[in-house]
Write a protein that holds these residues in place. Structure first.
Motif: not given
Length: 417
Positions: A303-307, A328-332, A370-371, A392-393
């Motif tokens: 959950d911390a990877q995108p930020v 699919n965690r790279y959609r951002h 991602g948001g 989503f956020v």
């Protein structure tokens, strides 16, 4: 929708909300308890609203008083409507509690953010070890345990947080002893177990890979304070980092932050921890975060990877991410690339070449975390960033636009029609 005019250096103090990922299983746990449960520090989130609707549908009386949520537990129904199940993936956590109370449950597979396959097979196979019978009829799961929940030894093939929570909720009022091997070790598991033990449960070893549950006949409601949201905390830390800011976060549990500190230290930030607060001071130019590999707790959380990737996008040098939890965690990355980030994705690996500056653009959030990553990027991007899909956020961040504005961000939030 959110519009951010950047860049703006963040500074000031902020209180961190209660944890979404703890509140939802705690509300499922309230189903098991006679009398009244009071959850303090309960965040005002759309996912929490959905959980409250589920409780009310099942027969509970729920009311909010600020950040206190009061639940008078009674259950008159064992079925969760499809519309409520589809709103969030975590709705499956109610299964164990309903089975424990009613000896039967009827629900459909859950919805939520589209992060790739997150099968509930592990939940079902684990509950079967406790004597639960499951059959699928027209897209619905019909579950029953006519003789009640029976203690058993359950070895999880993966330390799933949701499956561990469902087993705890099912077994805490079951017959005999249940042993969960390869259990999830996340702090949210500890928070749930602490609450249930305060209600009269006998759960031992939460936070370790083996959890032992001695079933009890009854649980009684109590007051409990929801743990701080460690993912919200690291999101605000990333926001401070990308803007060269100096921010103090109050109401944090620093032991929960430790697995996420490495990229901030590598990027050149100074992080000071004192009691229930944390201060982060960022340099003008971030460095690369080198190598991030997501793993179950106590590893780096997915959950911390995108930020943190938003930090890496403006860090000097090359950063490598390996996503081991969700495919699919790279959609951002699409939105970050539109803002000028240099990111190459191949399977579960993403290579980020830091750039001196991002530029504002029109982007769209595809999922919760991602948001948040796009918001963090927008804070340091030059010009105006327009982010669609911020509903989503709202599933996981309480008033994020208003809180960032208090720290000096130029943010406008527009409600969806």
């Amino acid at each position: 929708m959110m519009i951010i005019d950047g860049p703006a250096r963040l500074s000031g103090e902020l209180s961190v909300q209660g944890a979404k990922n703890s509140t939802l299983p705690l509300l499922a746990g309230a189903l098991l308890c006679k009398g009244q449960t009071v959850l303090h520090n309960c965040p005002d989130l759309s996912d929490v609203d959905t959980a409250i609707e589920i409780l009310r549908h099942l027969g509970c009386v729920c009311r909010r008083e600020g950040h206190d949520l009061i639940v008078d537990s009674s259950i008159t129904c064992h079925e969760i409507p499809e519309e409520l199940m589809r709103r969030m993936r975590s709705s499956i956590v109610f299964l164990g509690a309903i089975l424990s109370r009613c000896k039967e449950a009827r629900l459909c597979p859950p919805g939520g953010c589209e992060l790739g396959p997150r099968p509930i097979d592990l939940h079902i196979s684990s509950l079967r070890r406790l004597g639960v019978q499951v059959k699928e009829c027209g897209g619905w799961l019909e579950c029953s345990c006519p003789g009640g929940i029976n203690g058993a030894y359950v070895s999880l093939s993966f330390p799933s947080v949701g499956a561990t929570e469902n087993l705890i909720l099912a077994a805490v009022c079951g017959k005999g002893t249940t042993i969960i091997a390869n259990a999830a070790r996340e702090p949210e598991i500890c928070d749930l177990s602490e609450y249930l033990n305060r209600c009269g449960g006998r759960i031992y070893g939460a936070g370790e890979s083996c959890i032992i549950i001695d079933g009890v006949e009854e649980l009684y409601g109590c007051e409990h304070r929801v743990m701080p949201d460690r993912i919200a905390a690291v999101t605000y830390m990333a926001a401070a980092a990308v803007t060269g800011g100096n921010v103090t976060l109050r109401d944090v549990d620093n032991t929960h932050i430790l697995p996420m500190l490495s990229p901030f230290e590598e990027s050149g930030c100074q992080v000071r921890q004192l009691g229930g607060s944390l201060n982060i001071s960022a340099p003008r130019q971030l460095s690369a975060v080198r190598h991030i590999r997501t793993m179950p707790y106590p590893g780096f959380p997915t959950d911390a990877q995108p930020v943190v990737m938003s930090m890496a996008a403006v860090g000097e040098g090359t950063s490598v991410f390996v996503e081991n939890i969700f495919e699919n965690r790279y959609r951002h990355t699409e939105g970050l690339t539109r803002m000028g980030a240099r990111i190459k994705v191949e399977g579960k690996v993403a290579v980020v070449e830091g750039v001196p500056e991002l530029s504002g653009a029109a982007v769209e959030a595809a999922d919760l975390r991602g948001g948040a990553a796009l918001i963090v990027a927008g804070l340091c991007a030059r010009g105006s960033t327009r982010i669609e899909g911020t509903e989503f956020v709202k599933r996981g961040y309480e008033d994020i636009g208003e809180k960032l504005a208090l720290l000096g961000a130029r943010v406008k939030v527009f409600e969806s029609c």
